[in-house]
Each structure stands twice: as C-alpha cells, then as structure tokens.
Design an enzyme around this catalytic site. Structure first.
Site, PDB file in Angstrom:
ATOM      1  N   SER A  52       0.826  -1.205   0.000  1.00  6.82           N
ATOM      2  CA  SER A  52       0.000   0.000   0.000  1.00  6.82           C
ATOM      3  C   SER A  52       0.865   1.263   0.000  1.00  6.82           C
ATOM      4  O   SER A  52       1.999   1.262   0.491  1.00  6.82           O
ATOM      5  CB  SER A  52      -0.902   0.020   1.234  1.00  6.82           C
ATOM      6  OG  SER A  52      -1.686  -1.149   1.285  1.00  6.82           O
TER       7      SER A  52
HETATM    8  N1  SAH Z   1      -0.692  -4.149   3.679  1.00  6.31           N
HETATM    9  C1  SAH Z   1      -0.100  -4.917   2.622  1.00  6.31           C
HETATM   10  C2  SAH Z   1      -1.042  -4.908   1.445  1.00  6.31           C
HETATM   11  C3  SAH Z   1      -1.028  -6.156   0.699  1.00  6.31           C
HETATM   12  S1  SAH Z   1      -2.119  -6.199  -0.689  1.00  6.31           S
HETATM   13  C4  SAH Z   1       1.201  -4.251   2.262  1.00  6.31           C
HETATM   14  O1  SAH Z   1       1.285  -3.028   2.440  1.00  6.31           O
HETATM   15  O2  SAH Z   1       2.102  -4.905   1.764  1.00  6.31           O
HETATM   16  C5  SAH Z   1      -3.366  -7.254  -0.088  1.00  6.31           C
HETATM   17  C6  SAH Z   1      -2.956  -8.641   0.268  1.00  6.31           C
HETATM   18  O3  SAH Z   1      -4.156  -9.350   0.615  1.00  6.31           O
HETATM   19  C7  SAH Z   1      -2.328  -9.447  -0.860  1.00  6.31           C
HETATM   20  O4  SAH Z   1      -1.079  -9.916  -0.436  1.00  6.31           O
HETATM   21  C8  SAH Z   1      -3.309 -10.601  -1.102  1.00  6.31           C
HETATM   22  O5  SAH Z   1      -2.668 -11.814  -1.439  1.00  6.31           O
HETATM   23  C9  SAH Z   1      -4.020 -10.701   0.237  1.00  6.31           C
HETATM   24  N2  SAH Z   1      -5.341 -11.313   0.222  1.00  6.31           N
HETATM   25  C10 SAH Z   1      -6.329 -11.190  -0.697  1.00  6.31           C
HETATM   26  N3  SAH Z   1      -7.406 -11.912  -0.331  1.00  6.31           N
HETATM   27  C11 SAH Z   1      -7.091 -12.509   0.862  1.00  6.31           C
HETATM   28  C12 SAH Z   1      -7.784 -13.384   1.733  1.00  6.31           C
HETATM   29  N4  SAH Z   1      -9.014 -13.795   1.508  1.00  6.31           N
HETATM   30  N5  SAH Z   1      -7.159 -13.799   2.850  1.00  6.31           N
HETATM   31  C13 SAH Z   1      -5.884 -13.388   3.137  1.00  6.31           C
HETATM   32  N6  SAH Z   1      -5.179 -12.567   2.336  1.00  6.31           N
HETATM   33  C14 SAH Z   1      -5.772 -12.131   1.210  1.00  6.31           C
END
Ligand code: SAH
Length: 204
Positions: A52
């Site tokens: 993010s």
């Molecule tokens: N806060 C993180 C954002 C990651 S993007 C950062 O700053 O790096 C969102 C993440 O959610 C991705 O890695 C994706 O694989 C995960 N995601 C999507 N659906 C999900 C689910 N149902 N359960 C767990 N993780 C999930």
C-alpha cells in the site's frame, strides 16, 4: 516520506509517525530504488499484489487508535510492511495471507527485523482467525463488496475494524466499523483503491 506525504496530509498520531520513521520500508520492497520504496504510491510485490501507499498505511493505522495493549488481526499480510507498523503499535498481531510465498517472505523479514509479537497464518482470511478471537482491532488490506460477517463477529466490545469496501476494482471506500455492545457503528473514511479480498467460500 513521513513529513511530506503523511504529516502534510493531516496524520497526527505520534505513534504512527514514529513507527513509520523507524521501519525500513525499502526492505519490504526488495529490488526497487530508494526513490520508489519511499514514493507516494503503491508498488508491486509480485503475485499480482501490491504494498500500500505509505499514506494509506498511516491513515489505516491512525484509524485504529492503538494504545499498545491491543490484540490485532490483519488480513492480507502482503509485503509485511503494515504488519510491522501494527507490531510496533499494538501488543499482539495475528496476520493472515492467502499467498503462501508472500507470507513466508514477510515472516522471514519480520523475524529478521526482530518482531516477536506476530503470529502468522497462510489461508483465506475472509473468515478471520476464530481461534484467537475476539480482537480489539482488525485491519483488512484488500477490498470486499461488503464487510464480511465473520470479521465483525470476531471484533470485541469497543473494537475497531478498518476495511476497504466496494464492488469496483477502481474505487472503494475505507470503512471504519466500531462495535459498541451488540451495535455496529459504521463510518466512511476516504476513497481508496485496493486489490480484491479473495473470498473462496463465495466463489470469487
Ligand atoms: N498491507 C499490505 C497490502 C497487501 S495487498 C502491504 O502493504 O504490503 C493485499 C494482500 O491481501 C495481498 O497480499 C493478497 O494476497 C491478500 N489477500 C487477498 N485476499 C485474501 C484473503 N481472503 N485472505 C488473506 N489474504 C488475502
């Protein structure tokens, strides 16, 4: 980054500002320049996922109003950067990530950086992590069409949940949900854009 992107946009929580000044964001986005790592935008972290934008991490963290005593659930570990911010500001963090490779990479880095108050789980976090519920705070880093019921069910009294909600891939609203007894008080924060929360049980 903290001064020009975060403080300048109205984030005042001292804990959030200090944590984000301390945490080496470039370690969470290997292979990018310092300019990119600390830039005012989200970045690719592989597997079709993104880290993010720094401001969004700051805003979501501030919305959680952390005092240092909370048990926190995070859905969507991704790069682990937001996880580090939570680990600095809360007592315990339970983080769930759907993509096992991302979880392992983040776990290795967070352990190397010395965080010992994080528990990791690979799997679908849209059902939460019931074994450790209730949580004082829940942060969801991927967008859902509506607030998943299992998550509000795992939110303790006076607990706060932040989650991007919306059907569109391009525009969602960051929602802040507070549990007061049996009531859920829901407020809109700002417009945002996150990758979709995969909800296996519902077929998307
Ligand atoms: N806060 C993180 C954002 C990651 S993007 C950062 O700053 O790096 C969102 C993440 O959610 C991705 O890695 C994706 O694989 C995960 N995601 C999507 N659906 C999900 C689910 N149902 N359960 C767990 N993780 C999930």
């Amino acid at each position: 980054m903290v001064r020009t992107q975060i403080q300048a946009r109205g984030i005042h929580d001292e804990g959030v500002l200090e944590a984000m000044s301390r945490i080496p964001r470039h370690r969470f986005v290997s292979g990018t320049s310092a300019f990119e790592a600390y830039g005012d935008f989200p970045l690719s972290i592989g597997h079709g996922q993104t880290i993010s934008q720094p401001y969004m991490v700051a805003l979501m963290s501030e919305e959680l109003r952390l005092l240092g005593i909370e048990r926190c659930l995070e859905i969507g570990t991704g790069s682990g950067y937001q996880t580090a911010v939570l680990a600095e500001l809360a007592a315990e963090v339970y983080t769930v990530e759907l993509v096992p490779e991302l979880l392992e990479r983040s776990r290795r880095l967070l352990e190397e950086l010395g965080y010992t108050n994080i528990r990791y789980r690979s799997g679908d976090g849209s059902a939460g992590w019931p074994e450790h519920a209730p949580y004082d705070r829940i942060l969801v880093a991927a967008a859902a069409p509506s607030v998943p019921r299992p998550l509000t069910a795992q939110l303790g009294d006076n607990g706060i949940l932040v989650i991007p909600v919306g059907d569109s891939r391009n525009y969602q609203t960051l929602m802040v949900v507070r549990r007061i007894g049996n009531r859920l008080d829901t407020r809109e924060s700002i417009g945002c854009r996150f990758v979709p929360l995969v909800q296996k049980a519902r077929g998307y």
